[in-house]
Design an enzyme around this catalytic site. Structure first.
Site, PDB file in Angstrom:
ATOM      1  N   LYS A  13       2.718  -3.921   6.191  1.00  0.00           N
ATOM      2  CA  LYS A  13       3.021  -3.998   4.768  1.00  0.00           C
ATOM      3  C   LYS A  13       4.531  -3.857   4.498  1.00  0.00           C
ATOM      4  O   LYS A  13       5.073  -4.499   3.600  1.00  0.00           O
ATOM      5  CB  LYS A  13       2.235  -2.928   4.007  1.00  0.00           C
ATOM      6  CG  LYS A  13       0.747  -3.231   3.913  1.00  0.00           C
ATOM      7  CD  LYS A  13       0.510  -4.523   3.150  1.00  0.00           C
ATOM      8  CE  LYS A  13      -0.949  -4.843   2.970  1.00  0.00           C
ATOM      9  NZ  LYS A  13      -1.151  -6.110   2.217  1.00  0.00           N
TER      10      LYS A  13
ATOM     11  N   HIS B 118     -12.652   2.753   2.621  1.00  0.00           N
ATOM     12  CA  HIS B 118     -11.755   3.842   2.279  1.00  0.00           C
ATOM     13  C   HIS B 118     -12.576   5.033   1.781  1.00  0.00           C
ATOM     14  O   HIS B 118     -13.790   4.940   1.612  1.00  0.00           O
ATOM     15  CB  HIS B 118     -10.762   3.392   1.201  1.00  0.00           C
ATOM     16  CG  HIS B 118      -9.717   2.458   1.720  1.00  0.00           C
ATOM     17  ND1 HIS B 118      -9.780   1.093   1.529  1.00  0.00           N
ATOM     18  CD2 HIS B 118      -8.584   2.675   2.438  1.00  0.00           C
ATOM     19  CE1 HIS B 118      -8.733   0.510   2.087  1.00  0.00           C
ATOM     20  NE2 HIS B 118      -7.998   1.446   2.651  1.00  0.00           N
TER      21      HIS B 118
ATOM     22  N   SER C 201       0.860  -1.184   0.000  1.00  0.00           N
ATOM     23  CA  SER C 201       0.000   0.000   0.000  1.00  0.00           C
ATOM     24  C   SER C 201       0.894   1.231   0.000  1.00  0.00           C
ATOM     25  O   SER C 201       1.990   1.214   0.563  1.00  0.00           O
ATOM     26  CB  SER C 201      -0.888   0.001   1.239  1.00  0.00           C
ATOM     27  OG  SER C 201      -1.489   1.263   1.434  1.00  0.00           O
ATOM     28  N   SER C 202       0.402   2.299  -0.607  1.00  0.00           N
ATOM     29  CA  SER C 202       1.196   3.528  -0.640  1.00  0.00           C
ATOM     30  C   SER C 202       1.378   4.140   0.736  1.00  0.00           C
ATOM     31  O   SER C 202       2.229   5.020   0.919  1.00  0.00           O
ATOM     32  CB  SER C 202       0.539   4.548  -1.583  1.00  0.00           C
ATOM     33  OG  SER C 202      -0.789   4.821  -1.172  1.00  0.00           O
ATOM     34  N   CYS C 203       0.629   3.670   1.749  1.00  0.00           N
ATOM     35  CA  CYS C 203       0.802   4.208   3.099  1.00  0.00           C
ATOM     36  C   CYS C 203       2.102   3.760   3.741  1.00  0.00           C
ATOM     37  O   CYS C 203       2.447   4.212   4.843  1.00  0.00           O
ATOM     38  CB  CYS C 203      -0.377   3.830   3.982  1.00  0.00           C
ATOM     39  SG  CYS C 203      -0.423   2.088   4.447  1.00  0.00           S
TER      40      CYS C 203
ATOM     41  N   TYR D 286      -0.913  -0.558  10.085  1.00  0.00           N
ATOM     42  CA  TYR D 286      -1.100  -1.226   8.792  1.00  0.00           C
ATOM     43  C   TYR D 286       0.144  -1.057   7.925  1.00  0.00           C
ATOM     44  O   TYR D 286       0.599  -2.005   7.272  1.00  0.00           O
ATOM     45  CB  TYR D 286      -2.323  -0.638   8.097  1.00  0.00           C
ATOM     46  CG  TYR D 286      -2.619  -1.208   6.738  1.00  0.00           C
ATOM     47  CD1 TYR D 286      -3.108  -2.498   6.584  1.00  0.00           C
ATOM     48  CD2 TYR D 286      -2.425  -0.451   5.584  1.00  0.00           C
ATOM     49  CE1 TYR D 286      -3.394  -3.028   5.336  1.00  0.00           C
ATOM     50  CE2 TYR D 286      -2.710  -0.967   4.328  1.00  0.00           C
ATOM     51  CZ  TYR D 286      -3.192  -2.254   4.211  1.00  0.00           C
ATOM     52  OH  TYR D 286      -3.467  -2.767   2.966  1.00  0.00           O
TER      53      TYR D 286
END
Length: 336
Positions: free
Chosen positions: A164, A203, A131-133, A160
């Protein structure tokens, strides 16, 4: 008991040397973990359209990937040659802020069990979806792959993100220790069919679709959204993401995660206005500035993916129309 990792053959080689990406065997068993979710279901559709004849998946009621023994037993029975790890516990800013332990623990267990089982059963190609987070909250924009681990994470989804990041490093470790031609991809904000539209767990984009649709149908005079509406976000349709996944599996082999996105972004206020238009809502939009905005901007640098020969194809306005049409068709069956 689950098999030991030592059952996977140790390959003493440098990272990725000896593997040349090429078209995958369309007759081989291809396991999509999370095949009913937003990304996983899109990947299944893409693989079947590309001629793969043995695409397998298991619902969580059939196979709990948090159960290590069950996961190893599934791999022993199925013997997949290729794996896409799209299974994850996901949610929006509210869910991530409220249940950080769940997001950290569940995702680490899912990832660890699938990756370890894939090692034990000598899976040829594995694609881990992050994920881009994972990138720092204030990373320079657009965010390049080498921004990973260079700064502080966004506090509202740091648990989270850490899970990842652990998955990325697990894949890199498998490359170094076992010489596996495995890769990771980092999608931007995704949307499309089979998304989670529940008010508590979704989201931002599916949450807005549901909110504006219910307001339009209920004749509400106003809709209230979280934050200021000023943060900028990049949105990619899940069908584009699925196409990018197959492209990466057939054209890329390297230790770095690859960003997947459109290369353009919009403000939350702009996406809210677009969704209001798509749903036919004509009332007012208000902003609750006491609620968090999250990361100010999250735009991915997709030059690595572009150089590999892939770009997104579905414009945001078209993607919104398609997603809203799917939502209306399935609204009665979606989670409350």
């Amino acid at each position: 008991m689950a098999s030991s990792l030592t059952s996977a053959p140790l390959q003493v080689s440098s990272d990725g040397v000896g593997y040349t990406p090429a078209p995958l065997d369309r007759t081989a068993t291809f396991y999509v973990a999370g095949h009913r979710g937003l990304v996983g279901s899109a990947i299944v559709r893409r693989l079947e359209a590309a001629g793969f004849t043995d695409v397998v998946g298991r619902a969580s009621a059939e196979l709990d990937l948090k159960d290590r023994d069950a996961t190893f037993a599934f791999f022993a029975r199925t013997r997949p040659r290729y794996v896409v790890l799209a299974a994850a516990k996901v949610g929006g800013i509210m869910a991530n802020s409220t249940y950080p332990v769940d997001f950290l623990s569940d995702n680490i267990r899912i990832q660890t069990n699938v990756i370890d089982a894939a090692l034990a059963h000598d899976v040829d190609r594995l694609l881990f979806l992050g994920s881009s987070c994972i990138y720092p909250r204030l990373a320079p924009q657009p965010i390049q792959e080498d921004s990973l681990l260079t700064g502080h994470l966004e506090p509202t989804n740091d648990a989270y993100a850490i899970a990842k990041i652990a998955g990325i490093l697990h894949v890199q470790a498998a490359r170094r220790q076992y010489g596996k031609a495995w890769i990771s991809a980092m999608p931007t904000n995704l949307y499309g069919p089979n998304d989670n539209f529940s008010p508590q767990g979704s989201h931002v984009l599916p949450a807005l679709i549901r909110r504006y649709d219910e307001a339009a149908r209920g004749g509400a005079s106003s809709v209230t959204n979280w934050g200021t509406g000023t943060p900028r976000r990049e949105f990619l349709h899940s069908d584009d993401m699925a196409d990018a996944c197959l492209h990466l599996l057939e054209h890329y082999d390297g230790p770095s995660q690859v960003n997947v996105g459109t290369g353009t972004d919009v403000t939350i206020r702009e996406i809210a206005e677009a969704i209001a238009k798509v749903t036919g809502y004509g009332g007012a939009t208000e902003w609750d500035t006491s609620k968090p905005d999250g990361t100010p901007q999250k735009l991915l640098d997709v030059s690595m993916l572009t150089e590999l020969g892939w770009t997104s194809r579905i414009p945001l306005d078209e993607g919104l129309r398609r997603t809203y049409a799917w939502y209306r068709t399935h609204a009665a069956d979606l989670r409350a």
